[in-house]
Design a protein around this motif. Sequence first.
Motif, PDB file in Angstrom:
ATOM      1  N   SER A  57       1.152  -0.897   0.122  1.00 21.95           N
ATOM      2  CA  SER A  57      -0.288   0.223  -0.054  1.00 21.95           C
ATOM      3  C   SER A  57       1.121   1.616   0.220  1.00 21.95           C
ATOM      4  O   SER A  57       0.414   2.552  -0.655  1.00 21.95           O
ATOM      5  CB  SER A  57      -1.070  -0.002   1.072  1.00 21.95           C
ATOM      6  N   ASP A  93      -5.283   0.617   4.910  1.00 22.64           N
ATOM      7  CA  ASP A  93      -4.809   0.349   3.111  1.00 22.64           C
ATOM      8  C   ASP A  93      -5.326   1.860   2.798  1.00 22.64           C
ATOM      9  O   ASP A  93      -4.983   2.860   2.114  1.00 22.64           O
ATOM     10  CB  ASP A  93      -5.473  -0.458   2.401  1.00 22.64           C
ATOM     11  N   GLU A 142      -4.300  -4.966  -5.705  1.00 18.34           N
ATOM     12  CA  GLU A 142      -3.382  -4.756  -4.612  1.00 18.34           C
ATOM     13  C   GLU A 142      -4.368  -5.893  -3.574  1.00 18.34           C
ATOM     14  O   GLU A 142      -5.379  -5.882  -3.715  1.00 18.34           O
ATOM     15  CB  GLU A 142      -3.413  -3.873  -3.563  1.00 18.34           C
TER      16      GLU A 142
HETATM   17 MG    MG Z   1      -1.404  -2.923   2.212  1.00 21.62          MG
END
Ligand code: MG
Length: 313
Positions: A57, A93, A142
């Motif tokens: 992240s 995140d 991600e």
């Molecule tokens: Mg992450």
Amino acid sequence: MNLAAAVIKGDARAAARLITLIEDEAPEALDALEELYPRTGRAYIIGVTGAPGVGKSTLTDCLIDVFRKQNKSVGVIAIDPTSALTGGALLGDRIRMQRHAADLGVFIRSLATRGWTGGLAKAALGAVHVLDAMGQDFIIVETVGSGQVELDIVKAADTTILVMAPGAGDEIQMMKAGIIESADIVVLNKADLLGTKRLEADISAALRPTEIGDNQWLPPVVLTESVNGKGAKEVVAAVIKHWHFLKYINALKQRRRERIKLELSVNIESYLKELVNNLEGNLLDKLVNDLQSGKTTPRRAARQVLSRLRKEA
Ligand SMILES: [Mg+2]
Ligand SMILES: Nc1nc2c(ncn2[C@@H]2O[C@H](COP(=O)(O)OP(=O)(O)OP(=O)(O)O)[C@@H](O)[C@H]2O)c(=O)[nH]1
């Protein structure tokens, strides 16, 4: 205005709403996706994967920055297969990418689904379509962890970045599990930490091909210190280089074909599941009973389900 039309106009709230509906597997979501589908296929999709905590992240946040400086819009989908249980990683995140929250050229969304892993892959592909149709130039997906979901999502990207970090302990595992083989770019993050040199040597050894053929991409290893904003420019440069390489050897089309194939099979699976679960007369329950009491075999039972489906069709 309907949801799909609003998304196509670039309405971020409509996009967020539609992704929520996709997560919930709401029927309206399927209709909206149908409408969006012809508008997709323009964005470039980047997968960012790696073990928990390696800095995916933080790196993504830096990549957003580089893309924005190049005037490109960026969509991010952060997927955590375990987040439905913990809820914690998603929050992390969001916080790590917070500084882009007010930027209209950036759309960040976390994704969580309960249930079968195919559901997550399906939702992720759906969310990618939404961001694509709303006009994002680059979409970063991600994913954390390992296993099938990760590999599926890796398959769905145009360029896959594998993030590693010294001291994470999972590196050798990933090299053994063959995950490194699906990486187009390896990012060695936390290069400020001890053990970087050693890990770099290990990664390079794992990546070294036994023979170098024509038209072969040798994944570069890029060192980053994402927490200090260092190295992201080089990562973006490697992505663009890989993109040009894929186009040059005519492989981008093939990759996208794989993605389409994956999406088709995920859709068939979920469609079949739904049909099977809704068979009349509790056929499924009956078969489970029969199996438990030894009256049938799994294969025979599955055939019965199929022949019933055929009749109902
Ligand atoms: Mg992450
Ligand atoms: N020393 C150092 N720490 C870093 C670096 N990049 C990220 N971190 C730290 O590593 C921790 C995890 O970073 P994240 O970006 O959340 O990692 P992640 O891979 O997204 O984690 P999950 O999504 O939970 O799997 C945070 O405390 C970051 O500040 C770096 O370059 N050097």
